[in-house]
Scaffold this active site. Structure first.
Site, PDB file in Angstrom:
ATOM      1  N   LYS A 148       0.821  -1.226   0.000  1.00 46.40           N
ATOM      2  CA  LYS A 148       0.000   0.000   0.000  1.00 46.40           C
ATOM      3  C   LYS A 148       0.850   1.269   0.000  1.00 46.40           C
ATOM      4  CE  LYS A 148      -4.330  -1.654   0.520  1.00 46.40           C
ATOM      5  NZ  LYS A 148      -5.463  -1.283  -0.340  1.00 46.40           N
TER       6      LYS A 148
ATOM      7  N   ASN B 162      -3.823  -1.622   6.240  1.00 44.10           N
ATOM      8  CA  ASN B 162      -2.506  -1.262   5.731  1.00 44.10           C
ATOM      9  C   ASN B 162      -2.499   0.090   5.024  1.00 44.10           C
ATOM     10  OD1 ASN B 162      -1.257  -3.599   6.690  1.00 44.10           O
ATOM     11  ND2 ASN B 162      -1.874  -4.773   4.888  1.00 44.10           N
TER      12      ASN B 162
ATOM     13  N   TYR C 209       3.841   7.376  12.784  1.00 45.05           N
ATOM     14  CA  TYR C 209       4.299   8.122  11.617  1.00 45.05           C
ATOM     15  C   TYR C 209       3.826   9.577  11.649  1.00 45.05           C
ATOM     16  CZ  TYR C 209       4.983   3.302  10.224  1.00 45.05           C
ATOM     17  OH  TYR C 209       5.354   1.988  10.204  1.00 45.05           O
TER      18      TYR C 209
ATOM     19  N   GLY D 144     -10.002  -4.760  -3.502  1.00 43.35           N
ATOM     20  CA  GLY D 144     -10.451  -3.552  -4.200  1.00 43.35           C
ATOM     21  C   GLY D 144      -9.912  -3.495  -5.616  1.00 43.35           C
ATOM     22  N   GLY D 145      -8.829  -4.200  -5.842  1.00 43.16           N
ATOM     23  CA  GLY D 145      -8.333  -4.354  -7.201  1.00 43.16           C
ATOM     24  C   GLY D 145      -7.242  -3.384  -7.631  1.00 43.16           C
ATOM     25  N   GLY D 146      -6.782  -2.530  -6.722  1.00 45.85           N
ATOM     26  CA  GLY D 146      -5.732  -1.582  -7.104  1.00 45.85           C
ATOM     27  C   GLY D 146      -4.422  -2.263  -7.463  1.00 45.85           C
TER      28      GLY D 146
ATOM     29  N   ALA E 157     -14.775 -14.620  -0.315  1.00 42.05           N
ATOM     30  CA  ALA E 157     -14.937 -13.224  -0.760  1.00 42.05           C
ATOM     31  C   ALA E 157     -14.637 -13.169  -2.257  1.00 42.05           C
ATOM     32  CB  ALA E 157     -14.011 -12.297   0.021  1.00 42.05           C
TER      33      ALA E 157
ATOM     34  N   SER F 127       1.725  -9.855  -0.714  1.00 39.40           N
ATOM     35  CA  SER F 127       1.345  -8.442  -0.707  1.00 39.40           C
ATOM     36  C   SER F 127       1.525  -7.747   0.633  1.00 39.40           C
ATOM     37  CB  SER F 127      -0.102  -8.300  -1.173  1.00 39.40           C
ATOM     38  OG  SER F 127      -0.936  -9.124  -0.387  1.00 39.40           O
TER      39      SER F 127
ATOM     40  N   ASN G 235       1.318  -7.856   7.836  1.00 40.04           N
ATOM     41  CA  ASN G 235       0.893  -7.343   9.136  1.00 40.04           C
ATOM     42  C   ASN G 235      -0.108  -8.287   9.789  1.00 40.04           C
ATOM     43  OD1 ASN G 235       2.535  -5.053   9.193  1.00 40.04           O
ATOM     44  ND2 ASN G 235       1.147  -3.975   7.803  1.00 40.04           N
TER      45      ASN G 235
END
Lengths: 316, 316
Positions: free
Chosen positions: B51, B78, B113, B176-178, B204, B302, B305
């Site tokens: 991400k 993420n 952060y 989401g497909g990004g 899903a 991908s 975490n």
């Protein structure tokens, strides 16, 4: 005694390119502000440890004719798989002598790379290896006591200096001393402001003792065998000890509990599986900050070959 | 509809250099001989997931004046940490809206952060984010439904094509497909012989249904919420769905048990900690070989975490 030079390490880097992963430096964003931290993840090498660097360089350094007769190693650990894999990539026959008590998973792992595994009682490993060398005219590839091995391991230090030239502290595990000798040689040559500190388990702290005494100090093998860091139970040779005297600024020691804690931190905060030996330098970062200089720090995560049961146990 | 182009992804790669780790391809030597395997370890990004690529590109694409007003995101996963970290690196104020039920560790991770975390009841996340955008004149950074996000995620595909130009199969997770849109765009443009397959949890599998039907198929959020792959419970937008229709050669699905098995394999054979969503593509490699072409395969890991307790549970 002739020590390995920066040029030897550069030659090694040219030789092993394509056979060894050039590992990135991974920033650890959870680190203390006054000592930012990067991890050098040698556990991501294809065989799970830095040992592939030295083995690949040692084999690539052999001339064609010598290579054709094959190589021999005795090891039950990461060196065995490293020699087997390096030999497979170069098309060299490899004989690996292992104790007949070696866990099947390590025997299978070594055979997967096409090596001939020779199982003998643990006390006969060394003599069997030397007999094979004589019979086959093959070359023995030692785990650390050889300039080509030290130079190969040093390629990791070359990469650290390239990626973070203003590094101020490098923490590296010490056992036989090949990795610490190689990384120390590269980093002290290229980053004159960097401090290089070796890290040992308290239960196998022979090098800490030796550097203080100014000569190799023997620890009984049964004492060194106590630490969970099973990759750090060896002792330096005269060759590696001479390097360590020259390139290390000191040695700190950590407890087995601290090593387990460092394994947890690596898994949960940096998504890396380390074996106990591979987590030893991070244990020093976490628990010996008072003994270490501040500043930009690189911790070498030297290997990640750990049983699933032990990993689950450490995390649980 | 205007789709993201290879040039957009190349522009993104220039923008995010130095902010995003260029992850190496890790060979998995245990793979089947007729389908050699490399892992793309996005779990090693500093925030633990890919991400960071999209968020860094989206923020870097803003002009100075817009950036000065800050950015807003709503996410408990993420994407939250990615936007916070990207904003920190660029000196941009960031407001992250999270459900007040979010585990403390994720809230702390985002605050680390420097982001302002705004806690609201889960149903008010979206409206709160839009109110902040209006009040501050800030920019909303969506998790996937934006060309700059897709182009940023696509930089991972650019790297795959650079490192393994003759790749034959790429397995990438779809939610989401990004990520699948971006990687698919880069790989199909640069490696015309490569097949790109999306992988979804069976629990899903809205995109598998949607691509078969030729239009977006809605799954109820309570159905999508069942899988352990908590990062794969979103659905494509019209923008990402249009990309997926163009660049994916198909979608396969895997069970939650198969996802757990893939997490074990990643930890023990490749020394990588993956979260369930990050292990989904490897689950397809391991358990759907009959549905996949042979040949040189890249599996995208991908993210990593995952709670220590879940990791210990999967390994134990």
């Amino acid at each position: 005694m002739q020590l390995v030079s920066l040029d030897d390490i550069r030659t090694a880097a040219d030789r092993v390119r394509g056979q060894v992963l050039r590992t990135p430096l991974l920033p650890a964003l959870w680190a203390d502000a006054d000592r930012p931290l990067w991890l050098k993840p040698e556990n991501l090498q294809a065989t799970g440890a830095f040992k592939l660097r030295g083995a690949s360089n040692a084999l690539a350094a052999l001339d064609e004719r010598t290579r054709g007769k094959g190589v021999v190693a005795y090891s039950s650990g990461n060196h065995a798989q490293a020699v087997a894999r390096a030999a497979q990539l170069l098309g060299v026959p490899a004989h690996i002598v292992m104790a007949d008590s070696t866990p099947q998973v390590k025997i299978d792992g070594t055979r997967r790379y096409g090596a001939e595994v020779v199982l003998v009682p643990v006390a006969e490993r060394e003599t069997t290896a030397h007999r094979l060398v004589d019979e086959l005219g093959a070359v023995l590839v030692p785990p650390f006591d050889h300039p080509d091995i030290i130079a190969g391991q040093g390629t990791a230090g070359l990469e650290i200096a390239e990626d973070l030239p203003d590094v101020e502290l490098v923490l590296v595990p010490v056992s036989g001393g090949g990795l610490a000798s190689g990384i120390g040689t590269a980093v002290t040559a290229l980053c004159p402001n960097a401090t290089v500190i070796g890290v040992e388990p308290e239960l196998a702290a022979d090098t800490a003792d030796g550097l203080r005494a100014g000569h190799i100090v023997e620890w009984p093998v049964e004492d060194r065998g106590r630490t969970i860091a099973d990759g750090l139970r060896a002792q330096p040779s005269e060759l590696t000890f001479a390097h360590l005297q020259t390139v290390l600024d000191g040695v700190v020691t950590v407890s087995d509990d601290e090593i387990g804690e460092a394994m947890r931190v690596l898994a949960t905060r940096n998504r890396l599986v380390a074996e106990p030996s591979g987590a030893v330098p991070l244990a020093a970062y976490l628990h010996r900050s008072g003994e270490l200089p501040r500043g930009r720090t690189v911790v070498v995560v030297s290997g990640g070959n750990v049983d699933r049961a032990m990993l689950a146990d450490v995390l649980g």
